[in-house]
Write a protein that holds these residues in place. Structure first.
Motif, PDB file in Angstrom:
ATOM      1  N   GLY A   1      38.778  14.909   0.608  1.00 32.51           N
ATOM      2  CA  GLY A   1      37.555  15.284  -0.104  1.00 32.51           C
ATOM      3  C   GLY A   1      37.290  16.765  -0.135  1.00 32.51           C
ATOM      4  N   CYS A   2      37.860  17.528   0.818  1.00 34.31           N
ATOM      5  CA  CYS A   2      37.529  18.958   0.813  1.00 34.31           C
ATOM      6  C   CYS A   2      38.657  19.843   1.302  1.00 34.31           C
ATOM      7  CB  CYS A   2      36.284  19.215   1.648  1.00 34.31           C
ATOM      8  SG  CYS A   2      36.495  18.978   3.426  1.00 34.31           S
TER       9      CYS A   2
ATOM     10  N   ILE B   1      35.296  19.458   6.578  1.00 36.30           N
ATOM     11  CA  ILE B   1      33.877  19.155   6.690  1.00 36.30           C
ATOM     12  C   ILE B   1      33.512  17.750   6.231  1.00 36.30           C
ATOM     13  CG2 ILE B   1      31.567  19.849   5.930  1.00 36.30           C
ATOM     14  CD1 ILE B   1      32.511  22.716   6.101  1.00 36.30           C
TER      15      ILE B   1
ATOM     16  N   GLY C   1      35.121  14.851   6.145  1.00 33.25           N
ATOM     17  CA  GLY C   1      35.519  13.752   7.017  1.00 33.25           C
ATOM     18  C   GLY C   1      36.280  12.625   6.343  1.00 33.25           C
ATOM     19  N   ALA C   2      36.468  12.689   5.032  1.00 36.28           N
ATOM     20  CA  ALA C   2      37.145  11.593   4.324  1.00 36.28           C
ATOM     21  C   ALA C   2      38.561  11.369   4.851  1.00 36.28           C
ATOM     22  CB  ALA C   2      37.191  11.884   2.822  1.00 36.28           C
ATOM     23  N   CYS C   3      39.173  12.422   5.376  1.00 36.43           N
ATOM     24  CA  CYS C   3      40.575  12.378   5.785  1.00 36.43           C
ATOM     25  C   CYS C   3      40.746  11.963   7.240  1.00 36.43           C
ATOM     26  CB  CYS C   3      41.163  13.773   5.617  1.00 36.43           C
ATOM     27  SG  CYS C   3      40.336  14.956   6.706  1.00 36.43           S
TER      28      CYS C   3
ATOM     29  N   ARG D   1      40.665  15.388  11.933  1.00 39.75           N
ATOM     30  CA  ARG D   1      40.728  15.637  10.493  1.00 39.75           C
ATOM     31  C   ARG D   1      42.184  15.723  10.057  1.00 39.75           C
ATOM     32  NH1 ARG D   1      35.501  14.515  10.167  1.00 39.75           N
ATOM     33  NH2 ARG D   1      34.073  16.305  10.142  1.00 39.75           N
TER      34      ARG D   1
ATOM     35  N   CYS E   1      43.243  16.666   7.259  1.00 38.73           N
ATOM     36  CA  CYS E   1      43.485  17.830   6.401  1.00 38.73           C
ATOM     37  C   CYS E   1      43.634  19.101   7.212  1.00 38.73           C
ATOM     38  CB  CYS E   1      42.359  17.992   5.382  1.00 38.73           C
ATOM     39  SG  CYS E   1      40.789  18.548   6.086  1.00 38.73           S
TER      40      CYS E   1
HETATM   41  S1  FES Z   1      39.322  16.326   3.473  1.00 42.48           S
HETATM   42 FE1  FES Z   1      37.286  16.828   3.987  1.00 42.48          FE
HETATM   43  S2  FES Z   1      37.451  16.975   6.135  1.00 42.48           S
HETATM   44 FE2  FES Z   1      39.454  16.672   5.552  1.00 42.48          FE
END
Ligand code: FES
Ligand code: FES
Lengths: 162, 832, 274
Positions: free
Chosen positions: A47-48, A52, A54-56, A66, A68
C-alpha cells in the motif's frame, strides 16, 4: 561472509508457510515483490512501501514485520508466514478469520492480510491481550474502509475465546 | 494522547410506516424477502481472508509485458524546454521513453465539460501545470529498472509564475494556468429560485459566514493499476485497470485514443482495494499506457506507488463558500444565498465540475427554504486536478450549511437544535420538491431527530458538557442534519450550461442500470452487472436479491462482478459511485431475476398444469402454492429451457439468460428554470456529538458520537452499518487530520503517509449508530443510497462541536492542533 | 518506489563488518532493522554502494547489564528490549518511551542502536539516551571508543560516527536508587514522530528534563528541586530551543507544549522519585 553483487540475481530460499520455497532476487528486491512476483503469492499486499500502512505485514521467524521494509535476500533461510498460510489445515477459515467475517472487519480486503498477520502475531505471544495491546497492534495499520470497528470487535472476540 | 473508545452500543432499528396515500408507488414484487434485509455474512470474505483476492496487480500478465514508471514535474508551472532521454535509453533493460510529443501526435486532448480550451493530454505537452504532472514515461523490463531510468532523464524547464490560492487565482491579474482560456475563472453561473431578494429584504436578520473546504482525498490503500495491450490485427486496445466508473468517461478515453468505443475494451478485476471515487482518476493513465503499449508493441503494466498517488492521483476540489441566510427572529430561515468558488486544479478532468453541481437540486439540505440564490464559480489553479471523492460535493455543501445553522443559533441566542427543528421539511410534505428542483422521495426528519436525541441520549451529552465546563474543561456539542443523495441524474452536470447551450447539446437525463442473470442447464445461477465493487459487498447483496426471487440460497448464486466492456452490459452510468448501487444496479438485478422467475414459472406451469401465478419458488423447487408436493425441481425446469426449446410455451425465447435495464423517470433533465432533480433517492442523516479540546495540546477528543440514518429499506444491515462506520472514519479524517498542503511555490508537502495523516484506530472511536427505515417509493426495493452520509455530516458536526467548545466562529478544516492552538493561544506569549 | 541498486554483504563476524566499512567508508551503509533506512531507500533518498547487514550478528544481539549500564547490542530490536520483564526496573525511562516508538510491527524489526544512528531530532530513543546521559559504543578497525549522548548526536540526522565506524552497542545507565522518571509526547497520531517529546529524570534533588522535536537534537536542562521559578525556567528553555514552524506545528505551539506539558512531566518524575 555472504557477498552479493547488486547487478546480479541470486538464489534465495526460505520456508513459506511451512514449505521450502526458492527464487531469484537482486539484492535490492523487496520481499513483498519477491513474494508476489517471484513466488506468485499475491495475498500479501502493498500500500505504501514506506512502512506506514501495514498492508504488507507478514511474520518472519515468529514476528510481525513490514514486508516492504525487508529485502528478499534478508529473508534467506528464515521462516516466513503470510496470509495464505492462516487457514486451518483442512482449508477452513481459522478462528481469527471467522471473527473477521462475522464482524464485517473487512470491506475491500486490501488491508486485511496485514491485519490478520499482525493479530496472529499478537495472539501467538499474548493469548489474552488487553484492549491497549490490541489498539497498539491495530494502530500499526491503515484501513480506509471499515473505520476499524469490526476489526476491533473481531480481535476482542478472539481475545476472549477460551 | 489517544481517544477512548466508546462502548459498542446495540444498533437500534426503527421503522416508519408509509403514510396513507403514499404507498410505495412501484413495488414490483410480492415475493417474501427471506434473504434481503438479513445481515448475511459476505461471500467475498471467503477468498479475501485467505489471501486469494483477485486484485488488478494479482492477475497474470503476458511474459512479454514491460513495466512503466512515470517522471513527474517538480514545478507547479513551467515550460518544458527540452527532454533528453539518451542516457535513460542506453541503460540495459530500458525499452522506450514516451514524452508529450508522442502523446500529442497519437492522441487528442481529453474532452472537457466547458468550452474553454483547457487541453489536457495524458502527459504534459509543452507545459507543466502542477507538481506531480506526468512528463515522461519509461518502459523497461521491470519496475526497478524503469525507476533507474527515470533518474537518468534530464528535463530542462523554464519556470513560470503560479496561481495557487483559489480566490487569488480568480483575480484578473493572476498568472494564467491556461493562457488560451484567457482567465482562470472559467465558469460563473447565477441561479435564482423563488424570491431570494424579496426574502432578504424582508428578513429580520441576515447571517453569513465564509467557509473553506480543504483539499484531501479518501485515497484507497490499493493504488492505481493499468495493464494495456494493443492488438495490431483489429486496431483495438485491451486494457485491464482498477477503474471504478462512471463509464461516461469511456467515450472520453476512446475519443482521446481516436477509436470507436468498441476498440477500447476495458476490463476491471473482480476485487478492488477501495476506491471512494478516487479510481475514476486512473483514466488518463489508461490512455497513457494504451499509447505506450502501441508504441512498444508489447503489453505495458503500470502500478502506481503511494508517493505518486498522494502527489498527483486525485483530490477533492477546494471550495470557498460564502453563505448567507435571511432569518426571522424566531430562527426561521426564509432564504439562502450561496456564493461558491470551487478550485479544480490544473485541468478539468471528466466528469468535473461534478462536485459543484451534484448537490445543486438539494442545496437547501434538510430544510424547507423556498427562496434560494446560488452563484457557482469554477477556478483553475496550479495544483493537482480535482476529481471524485466520496461525498462528491456534499461535504463542501454541508460544511457551509450546517455551520451556518450553528451560527444562526449563536447569533439569535437560540438552541441550535431548535433552529434545525424549526426549519425541517415536515413529514407530510414528501415527496418534497426542494427549491432548486430535487424531489426528495420519503422521510420523517423530525421523527429521526426525536429518536436520535432520545435513544442517542442528548441529555447525557448535555450533562457531560455541563460537568466538564464546571471543571473548566473545553467541551462542546455539535449537530448536523444532512440529506444524503443516492444515484445521480446523468443530466445534472448540464445544469452548468445555459438553457440555450443545453438545447444545442441535446437533453441529458436518467441513469441506466444494467444486469444479467443466467441459469445454466444444471440450474446454477450466475450474475453479472454494471458495477465495480470496491469492498461494499455487492456480490453478497446481489446473491441475496436473486436468491429471494428464485427460491434458492444466496450461496447458490454465483456473482462475479469483474467487468468487461466487450462482453458485459454497461451504459455511461455504469460504475460504483454516488451511491448508485442500491437504487440502481441492485434494481436491475432484481428485475432480471424477476424476469427469469416469470419465465421459469411459465415453464413449470406447463409441467405442473397450474397457472404461473399459483406457483412459489422455494427450497430449489417450484411448487404449487397450496400443495408443496406438486413441484418440479428448479434445476429440472431450467434444464427444459436448455434441452427442449421446442417444448417451451408459445412465444417464449429459448435459453435462460435475462438482461434487465432500469432508469427511473424521476431523473428528468434540467428545466428551463434550471430546476434539476440531481439524484433519485434522498436519505437522511442526523449526527450529534460531544468533543473535548485539550487546553495544552489543542487536540480534539471525540467523547461521544451518535449518528442516525434513514436510508430507506436496508438490503443488508451488516453491510449498511459497514458503510456508516467507514464513512464516519473518513469524516473524522476530514474534520481533524487530512489535508493536501502546498507551499507558496506550489510544492507538495504531504507526499507520504507520514505527512498525510490517515486516521488509525486510535483516532477513530466507534460511533453509536441508529437507524430508521422510510422506504423509497421510487425504487422497487425501497432502498436508498447509504454510503456517503457521514462524509457529509461528520466534518460539519465535529466543527460545530469544536466551535461550541471553544466559542469560536470560524473553525477551519482540518481542525488540527496547529490551527486550534492558534485560535486558543493567549494573544501575548511570555517573553523570552 | 523501489530502491536503487546496491551490493549486499552479510558479514559473519563484527570484524568482517569492520573490514567492509574500512574498505568502503561512506559508500557503505549499515543496515540492522532498517526501519528508517529501508523507507529512505524505497524513496531513493539513500543510495549506498554497498549495504552491510549486521542484523544476524550474534555478537551484537545481546543485551546485558554491565556495571551500571544496560548495554544493548546493535542488533537488538526495540521489541526484544520491551519484552524484557525487568526493563521497567532496570531502565524505567525506556519502558515508558518505547511504546511510543513506531508501532509493534516496526519495533519488531527496528533496533535501538539504529534509531540512535539515524539521529532524528524528534525520535524517542535519542531523547532517552540524552536524558539518562548514556553512551554509544563505536568500533572500527582502528579501535573502539565511547561517546556520551551529547557528543554523539551532532545535529539533524547527523552523528559523530566516522564512516568506518560501526555502532556496536548503546549503554543506558541503570536506574539509580530513588530516581523517578516520566515521559510524554505530543504527536499527531499515536506512533508518529513526536512534535514534542519530553523526558524527565528526578534524582538526588535534581531534575533533568530532555526535550525532543524542537532543536536539531535532544536538548537537556538540569536544575535543583528547590527552584521555584519552574515556569520561568521552562519559558527560557522553550525559547532557547529556537523552534520553527512546520507542517504539523507552529513554533509557538511547540513552545507552549514545553511550557504547558513540562511542569506535568517534571511533577510526574518527582512523584516517582523517593
Ligand atoms: S506497504 Fe505500507 S507498510 Fe509496507
Ligand atoms: S478493508 Fe479496505 S482498506 Fe481495510
Amino acid at each position: 561472509m555472504r557477498e552479493l553483487n547488486g547487478a546480479a540475481r541470486h538464489r534465495i530460499g526460505f520456508t513459506l508457510n511451512g514449505r521450502a520455497v526458492s527464487g531469484w532476487a537482486e539484492p535490492r528486491l523487496l520481499l513483498t515483490d519477491f513474494l508476489r512476483q517471484e513466488l506468485g503469492e499475491t495475498g500479501t499486499h502493498v500500500g505504501c512501501e514506506h512502512g506506514i500502512c501495514g498492508a504488507c505485514t507478514i511474520r518472519i521467524d515468529g514476528r510481525a514485520v513490514r514486508g516492504c521494509l525487508y529485502l528478499a535476500v534478508q529473508a534467506d533461510g528464515r521462516e516466513v508466514q503470510t496470509v495464505e498460510g492462516l487457514a486451518d489445515p483442512d482449508g477452513a477459515l481459522n478462528a481469527l478469520q471467522r471473527a473477521f467475517r462475522k464482524h464485517h472487519a473487512l470491506q475491500c480486503g486490501y488491508c486485511t492480510p496485514g491485519l490478520l498477520m499482525s493479530l496472529t502475531d499478537l495472539f501467538a505471544r499474548t493469548p489474552r491481550p488487553s484492549e491497549a495491546q490490541i489498539l497498539d497492534v491495530v494502530g500499526g495499520h491503515l484501513c480506509r474502509c471499515t473505520g476499524y470497528a469490526g476489526i476491533m470487535a473481531a480481535a476482542r472476540e478472539v481475545a476472549a475465546e477460551p | 494522547m489517544c481517544f477512548g473508545l466508546v462502548a459498542t452500543p446495540p444498533v437500534r432499528y426503527n421503522r416508519t410506516t408509509p403514510r396513507e396515500g403514499r404507498e410505495p408507488a412501484r413495488i414490483m414484487t410480492e415475493i417474501a424477502a427471506r434473504h434481503v434485509g438479513q445481515p448475511t455474512e459476505r461471500t467475498e470474505d471467503l477468498r479475501l481472508l485467505r489471501g486469494r483476492g483477485q486484485y488488478a496487480d494479482d492477475l497474470a500478465v503476458s511474459p512479454r509485458t514491460v513495466h512503466a514508471a512515470i517522471l513527474r514535474s517538480p514545478h507547479a508551472h513551467a515550460e518544458i524546454v527540452s527532454i533528453d532521454a539518451k542516457a535513460a535509453l542506453s541503460l540495459p533493460g530500458v525499452i522506450a521513453v514516451v514524452t508529450g510529443e508522442d502523446v500529442q501526435a497519437l492522441t487528442d486532448p481529453f474532452l472537457v465539460a466547458l468550452r474553454q480550451p483547457l487541453h489536457q493530454w495524458s502527459l504534459a505537452v509543452g507545459r507543466v501545470r502542477y507538481v506531480g504532472e506526468p512528463v515522461a514515461l519509461v518502459l523497461a523490463d521491470d519496475r526497478y529498472l524503469a525507476e533507474d531510468a527515470l533518474d537518468l532523464l534530464s528535463v530542462s524547464y523554464r519556470e513560470l509564475p503560479v496561481a495557487l490560492d483559489p480566490a487569488e487565482a480568480a483575480q484578473e491579474d493572476a498568472p494564467l494556468v491556461h493562457e488560451a482560456a484567457g482567465t482562470n475563472l472559467v465558469s460563473v453561473r447565477d441561479f435564482s429560485y423563488g424570491d431570494p431578494d424579496g426574502a432578504f429584504a424582508a428578513a429580520d436578520r441576515r447571517i453569513a459566514l465564509t467557509t473553506r473546504f480543504p483539499r484531501h482525498s479518501y485515497m484507497p490503500i490499493e493504488n492505481f493499476v493499468v495493464v494495456a495491450e494493443y492488438h495490431e490485427g483489429d486496431g483495438a486496445w485491451d486494457v485491464l485497470a482498477n477503474f471504478q466508473g462512471p463509464y461516461s468517461t469511456h467515450p472520453v478515453m476512446a475519443r482521446a485514443l481516436r477509436v470507436p468505443g468498441a476498440r477500447l475494451r476495458l476490463r476491471t478485476p473482480r476485487d478492488s482495494g477501495g476506491s471512494f471515487g478516487i479510481k475514476l482518476a486512473v483514466f488518463p493513465y489508461i490512455v497513457l499506457m494504451a499509447i505506450a503499449a502501441r508504441m512498444a508493441g508489447r503489453p505495458v503494466k503500470w502500478v502506481e506507488d503511494r508517493y505518486e498517488h498522494l502527489l498527483a492521483a486525485n483530490s477533492c476540489p477546494e471550495r470557498v463558500t460564502t453563505i448567507e441566510a435571511a432569518v426571522r427572529d424566531d430562527g426561521t430561515i426564509t432564504a439562502l444565498r450561496f456564493d461558491q468558488l470551487e478550485d479544480y486544479g490544473a485541468y478539468l478532468r471528466a466528469p468535473m465540475p461534478g462536485p459543484l453541481y451534484r448537490m445543486h437540486g438539494a442545496m437547501t439540505g434538510a430544510y424547507d427554504i423556498p427562496n434560494l440564490a446560488i452563484t457557482s464559480k469554477i477556478v483553475v489553479t496550479n495544483r493537482m486536478p480535482a476529481g471524485l471523492v466520496r461525498g462528491f460535493g456534499g461535504p463542501q455543501l454541508y460544511f457551509a450549511l450546517e455551520r451556518l445553522i450553528q451560527r444562526v443559533a449563536v447569533e439569535l441566542d437560540l438552541d441550535p437544535l431548535d433552529v434545525i427543528r424549526k426549519n425541517l421539511i415536515p413529514a407530510h410534505a414528501f415527496p418534497y420538491r426542494a427549491a432548486a428542483g430535487a424531489l426528495y422521495d420519503s422521510g420523517d426528519y423530525a421523527k429521526a431527530i426525536e429518536i436520535a436525541t432520545g435513544d442517542g441520549r442528548l441529555d447525557d451529552l448535555i450533562r457531560r458538557r455541563d460537568a466538564a465546563r464546571a471543571e473548566g474543561r473545553l467541551y462542546g456539542i455539535g449537530f448536523a442534519a444532512v440529506v444524503e443523495p443516492g444515484m445521480s441524474n446523468m443530466g445534472y452536470l448540464s445544469t452548468l450550461l445555459t438553457t440555450e447551450a443545453r438545447e444545442r447539446a441535446g437533453p441529458k437525463n436518467g441513469a441506466i442500470s444494467l444486469a444479467t442473470v443466467n441459469v445454466d442447464p444444471l440450474g446454477a445461477v450466475s450474475v453479472s452487472a454494471d458495477c465495480m465493487p470496491q469492498g461494499q459487498g455487492h456480490e453478497t447483496v446481489l446473491a441475496q436479491i436473486v436468491a429471494d426471487q428464485l427460491g434458492l440460497a444466496p450461496d447458490e448464486i454465483a456473482v462475479n462482478l469483474a467487468h468487461d466492456t466487450g462482453k458485459d452490459p454497461w451504459s455511461i452510468a455504469a460504475g460504483t459511485y454516488s451511491c448508485r448501487f442500491t437504487p440502481g444496479t441492485a434494481v436491475a438485478v432484481h428485475k432480471a431475476a424477476r424476469q427469469l422467475r416469470d419465465k421459469l414459472a411459465r415453464i413449470a406451469s406447463n409441467t405442473l398444469n397450474l397457472r404461473p401465478d399459483d406457483l412459489v419458488f422455494t427450497g430449489a423447487r417450484i411448487q404449487a402454492r397450496d400443495n408443496p408436493d406438486n413441484a418440479v425441481a428448479f434445476a429440472r425446469a431450467a434444464g427444459v429451457a436448455h434441452w427442449a426449446p421446442a417444448t417451451l410455451p408459445d412465444g417464449m425465447a429459448p435459453g435462460l439468460r435475462e438482461t434487465a435495464a432500469w432508469t427511473p423517470p424521476e431523473l428528468a433533465a434540467p428545466t428551463e428554470g434550471d430546476h434539476i432533480n440531481t439524484s433519485l433517492t434522498y436519505g437522511f442523516v442526523f449526527d450529534m456529538c460531544g468533543v473535548e479540546v485539550d487546553p495544552i495540546t489543542a487536540q480534539v477528543r471525540i467523547d461521544r458520537y451518535v449518528t442516525m440514518h434513514d436510508s430507506g429499506k436496508l438490503l443488508n444491515p451488516l453491510l449498511a452499518e459497514g458503510q456508516v462506520l467507514g464513512a464516519f472514519a473518513q469524516g473524522v479524517g476530514t474534520a481533524l487530520h487530512e489535508e493536501f498542503v502546498y507551499d507558496s511555490e506550489g510544492s507538495f508537502l504531504t507526499a507520504t503517509f507520514a505527512d498525510y495523516l490517515v486516521p488509525t484506530v486510535n483516532e477513530v472511536p466507534r460511533p453509536e449508530i441508529l437507524h430508521m427505515e422510510s422506504p423509497s417509493p421510487f425504487t422497487p426495493l425501497g432502498a436508498k443510497g447509504a454510503g456517503e452520509g457521514n462524509c457529509l455530516a461528520t466534518p460539519a458536526c465535529l466543527a460545530n462541536a469544536v466551535a461550541d467548545a471553544l466559542g469560536i466562529a470560524d473553525p477551519q478544516l482540518p481542525m488540527t492542533p496547529k490551527r486550534l492552538h492558534a485560535l486558543m493561544a493567549a494573544r501575548d506569549e511570555p517573553a523570552p | 518506489m523501489k530502491p536503487p541498486r546496491f551490493d549486499y554483504v552479510r558479514p559473519d563476524t563484527v570484524e568482517e563488518a569492520l573490514a567492509v566499512l574500512a574498505d568502503f567508508g561512506d559508500e557503505a551503509q549499515v543496515i540492522a532493522g532498517g526501519q528508517s533506512l529501508m523507507a529512505m531507500l524505497n524513496l531513493r533518498l539513500a543510495g549506498p554502494r554497498v549495504l552491510v547487514d549486521i542484523s544476524r550478528l550474534e555478537a551484537l544481539s545481546t543485551c546485558q547489564e554491565t556495571g551500571d549500564c544496560l548495554e544493548i547490542g546493535a542488533a537488538v530490536t526495540q521489541a526484544d528490549l520491551l519484552d524484557r520483564a525487568d526493563l521497567a526496573e532496570a531502565v524505567p525511562l525506556l519502558a515508558l518511551a518505547l511504546p511510543h516508538v513506531g508501532h509493534a510491527q516496526t519495533r519488531n524489526r527496528g533496533t535501538v542502536c539504529g534509531s540512535l544512528a539515524h539521529g532524528d531530532p524528534s525520535s524517542e530513543l535519542p531523547l532517552c539516551l540524552a536524558a539518562l546521559e548514556g553512551q554509544v559504543v563505536l568500533r572500527s578497525t582502528r579501535g573502539e571508543r565511547r561517546l556520551d549522548a551529547a557528543q554523539f548526536q551532532t545535529g539533524l540526522l547527523s552523528t559523530a560516527r566516522e564512516a568506518d565506524e560501526l555502532i556496536v552497542a548503546a549503554r543506558f545507565p541503570l536506574r539509580r536508587a530513588g530516581a523517578g522518571h516520566a515521559f510524554a509526547e505530543v504527536a499527531r497520531r499515536h506512533g508518529d514522530f513526536a512534535i514534542v517529546g519530553l523526558a524527565a529524570v528526578a534524582h538526588d534533588g535534581q531534575v533533568r528534563l530532555g526535550v525532543a522535536g524542537i532543536a536539531d537534537r535532544p536538548e537537556i536542562r538540569e536544575w535543583p528541586f528547590e527552584r521555584e521559578d519552574i515556569d520561568a525556567v521552562l519559558n527560557r528553555l522553550a525559547w532557547d530551543l529556537d523552534a520553527a514552524d512546520d507542517l504539523h506545528a507552529s513554533a509557538r505551539y511547540r513552545r507552549d507544549i514545553v511550557r504547558g506539558l513540562g511542569p506535568k512531566v517534571i511533577a510526574e518524575a518527582r512523584s516517582c522519585a523517593n
